[in-house]
Each structure stands twice: as C-alpha cells, then as structure tokens.
Design an enzyme around this catalytic site. Sequence first.
Site, short mmCIF file in Angstrom:
data_model
loop_
_atom_site.label_atom_id
_atom_site.label_comp_id
_atom_site.label_asym_id
_atom_site.label_seq_id
_atom_site.Cartn_x
_atom_site.Cartn_y
_atom_site.Cartn_z
N MET A 22 -13.83 -1.36 8.00
CA MET A 22 -12.36 -0.49 8.16
C MET A 22 -12.42 0.59 6.99
O MET A 22 -13.21 0.85 6.28
CB MET A 22 -11.35 -1.63 7.27
CG MET A 22 -10.57 -2.46 8.52
SD MET A 22 -9.14 -3.53 8.09
CE MET A 22 -8.97 -4.15 9.74
N ARG A 60 -26.69 -1.57 19.50
CA ARG A 60 -25.53 -2.76 19.64
C ARG A 60 -24.47 -2.00 18.40
O ARG A 60 -24.87 -1.38 17.40
CB ARG A 60 -25.91 -3.92 19.31
CG ARG A 60 -27.26 -4.30 20.60
CD ARG A 60 -26.47 -4.69 21.49
NE ARG A 60 -27.55 -5.25 22.57
CZ ARG A 60 -28.18 -4.89 23.44
NH1 ARG A 60 -28.17 -3.40 23.56
NH2 ARG A 60 -29.10 -5.22 24.07
N ASP A 103 -8.54 -0.56 1.69
CA ASP A 103 -9.24 0.86 1.76
C ASP A 103 -9.61 1.36 0.43
O ASP A 103 -10.27 2.35 0.57
CB ASP A 103 -8.50 1.47 2.70
CG ASP A 103 -8.38 1.20 4.13
OD1 ASP A 103 -9.03 0.14 4.39
OD2 ASP A 103 -7.77 1.87 5.02
N GLY A 163 0.91 -1.23 0.14
CA GLY A 163 -0.11 -0.12 -0.23
C GLY A 163 0.90 1.31 0.00
O GLY A 163 2.01 1.35 -0.45
N GLY A 203 2.51 3.14 2.29
CA GLY A 203 3.70 3.24 2.92
C GLY A 203 4.63 2.17 2.23
O GLY A 203 5.62 2.75 2.15
O1 F6P Z 1 -4.87 -0.09 5.44
C1 F6P Z 1 -5.61 -1.31 5.51
C2 F6P Z 1 -6.09 -1.60 6.70
O2 F6P Z 1 -6.86 -2.59 6.71
C3 F6P Z 1 -6.85 -0.14 7.55
O3 F6P Z 1 -8.29 -0.16 7.26
C4 F6P Z 1 -6.83 -0.60 9.02
O4 F6P Z 1 -6.90 0.64 9.80
C5 F6P Z 1 -5.34 -1.03 8.91
O5 F6P Z 1 -5.30 -1.64 7.75
C6 F6P Z 1 -5.44 -1.94 10.12
O6 F6P Z 1 -3.86 -2.32 10.16
P1 F6P Z 1 -3.42 -3.41 11.08
O7 F6P Z 1 -3.84 -4.61 11.10
O8 F6P Z 1 -1.74 -3.41 11.07
O9 F6P Z 1 -3.77 -2.97 12.72
#
Ligand code: F6P
Length: 366
Positions: free
Chosen positions: A185, A283, A143, A118, A120
């Site tokens: 997410m 909930r 995402d 992604g 990063g």
């Molecule tokens: O970037 C993808 C993602 O699934 C985000 O939506 C989520 O915040 C993150 O990864 C969670 O990352 P990790 O599993 O490292 O906590």
Amino acid sequence: MKKKLLVLTGGGDCPGLNAVIRGIAKAARTNGNWEVWGSIEAFNGIMKDDPEIIKLTRRYTAGIHVKGGTIIGTTNKGNPLDYPTQLPDGTWTTIDRTDELISKIKANGFDAVVNIGGDGSQKISQALFEKGLSIVGVPKTIDNDLSATDVTFGFSTAVQIATESFDRLVTTAESHHRTLIMEVMGRDAGWIALHTAIAGGAEICLIPEIPFKIDAVLKRIKSRYKGGKGFVNIVIAEGAKPIDGKVIGEQSNDLGDTHVKLGGIGNYLRAQLEMRDCPAQVRTTILGHTQRGGTPVAFDRILATAMGVKAFELAKDGAFGKMVSFRNNQVTSVPIAEAVAKYHVVNKDHYLIDTARQLDISFGDK
Ligand code: F6P
C-alpha cells in the site's frame, strides 16, 4: 455531573485504533470527571434518529490495545460534508449535514469530540471546528502520509507485515531464480515500500514520488542475471507509476466513497517485463489489506496509547482544533489546519533514499 466525550474512528482502519480508544477511556477514568462514548461507524452512529452510540466502559475497552480493527467500526462513506442522500425521485445526491450533526452532538450532551482518522477525516474535523464544534483530531494511517507528525501508528505494523512477506518471497525467488514483484500500500507516499525495501533487502523499489522507467527496471534485473542464475525481489507501492504512464486503479462504485481504489501496478509491471526480453519468470504478489489488519506491533501500541491519552488531555483542557502529533520523540499537538495542508511524502533527499542507493537498490529512474 460528568462531562461527556464522543470518540469516533473514520476512514480506513489501521492497527492501533483500539489502543487509542482504550488510552482515551482509561485516562478519562483516571481523571474521574468524564465519561467516554463511541459513535458507531464514524459520525454515522451519532447522526441516526436513534443514535447508535455506546458508553466505553471498562467492559468494552479492557485489553483491546492488542486487537486489530476498531471496536466502534469505521466507514469511508460517512462524510457529513458530502453525505449520500436519496431524493424523492429515487436518484442519489450528496448534501452537507454538518449543521445537523453538530446539533445532534450537542443535543446528546457531548462536551467534546475526538476524531481518530487520516487526512480525509481530519479535513472533516477542521470543517466542523470552523463551524464551532469542540473537536480534537488523532492522526491515523498505515501510509504515514500525514504532515505535522513524524510518524503515525499503524505504519510500523504495516512495514513489519510487508517485511515478513518480503522475506518469504526472497527464499522462493532464489530457489526458482525468479523475479518476484511485491505490491504494497501507499497511495501518495512510498514510505511502506521504502522501509520494506531496506529491511528486506530488495533490488528494486518503486514509489509514487519517483516515476520509474521500465527499461531502467529491466536493466537492473538483467544485471542480476548476468553470468548465470540470479534472482530479483522488487517492492512496488500501489501508487507508483511509470514515467510516461498513470496510476492504476478504479473509481469506487460505492455512493459516498469518492476515493479511487488503487491496485494492479505490480501486474502491469510484470506484463511490461514479459513483453520485453526479461531474463526470468516474473510473478506478482499483492499484499493489500493484510497490511491493515491484525494486531499492532509494540511500537504502534505504545504510540497509539500515548496519543489517546494526549487526545483526552487536549479535550479536557479545551484545546480544540488541535491534532495530536508525535514530533522529536514527544507526543504533542499541532493545529489540525496545519496537519491537513499537505501530504507527508518521501523527499528525494531523504536519508533512506541515499541509504537505498548506496545499497544498489534501484528506484527505476536511472
Ligand atoms: O490510506 C490507507 C490505505 O490503506 C491506502 O494505502 C489504500 O490505498 C487505501 O487505504 C485503501 O482503502 P480502501 O480499503 O477503502 O479501499
């Protein structure tokens, strides 16, 4: 002698990674002049004194396009620009190991690298490219927040999983006349939430791009209970925030993992509604990593496979510093620098925002 290509998967996993790996390996076999190797857990494998790398022969790649995860593993703690290192006094720091990494890749006879990851990971690709590494990127994220590609593989699978879960929540909300919140997410972009809201028929959709007012959310809930027993289904992205509040999450304690672990906004919203005169029991369900695991849907398998084939082609042709991209129904490529320049977020004038408003889906802003 055959040329050597090193493949790695970095950052969070995503349905379709194995289909990319297989696409690269099969295209290389068809070409005949290349062998493909995988570095275990992103760059960590190749950086080891005794490199942990595997030759991706047919034995490893046959049939893996249907499998979730990544057969070569991944990590978000292996950034070579900021590598966790213990000092002689026992304390930890991070150091830049990119020069050493590039030497290792060359010493092991690799002619090119494909980095599947992604935002990063692609920033790392760009830094390595600028230091002279022959590298190609393949975008990955559920995402769908990467620029320079219309869509990323993994996104459709995540939306499918979220929609199936949402459908289940609708029937129980209706039976109990409850208000059910489903947290999905989406750190910076609300694509999963927006698509799920439309596919599932939500009453309320809360996304990072449109900060919400609790009172506006409550107003929409009340409108559904007016004159009798109603029910409400809300989809909320983990990165959504109230207009006067902040994103909910916690800093990771893992060394080398700099990202904030998001999660909890669904419960925050439930508590806020319960403190007010909400006409229903509330909930929350947090889908979390279920959206990232398991087998990819057909569209993601196809997109990931085509991207893998394209990545091999770019590496073979020496088109380095490029990231594979899907634009206007074509698999093409763009400079990595362009892809990481900004996030691909939901614009307020996106057609699905208008579609949602016409369906009376509230974004909690009015
Ligand atoms: O970037 C993808 C993602 O699934 C985000 O939506 C989520 O915040 C993150 O990864 C969670 O990352 P990790 O599993 O490292 O906590």
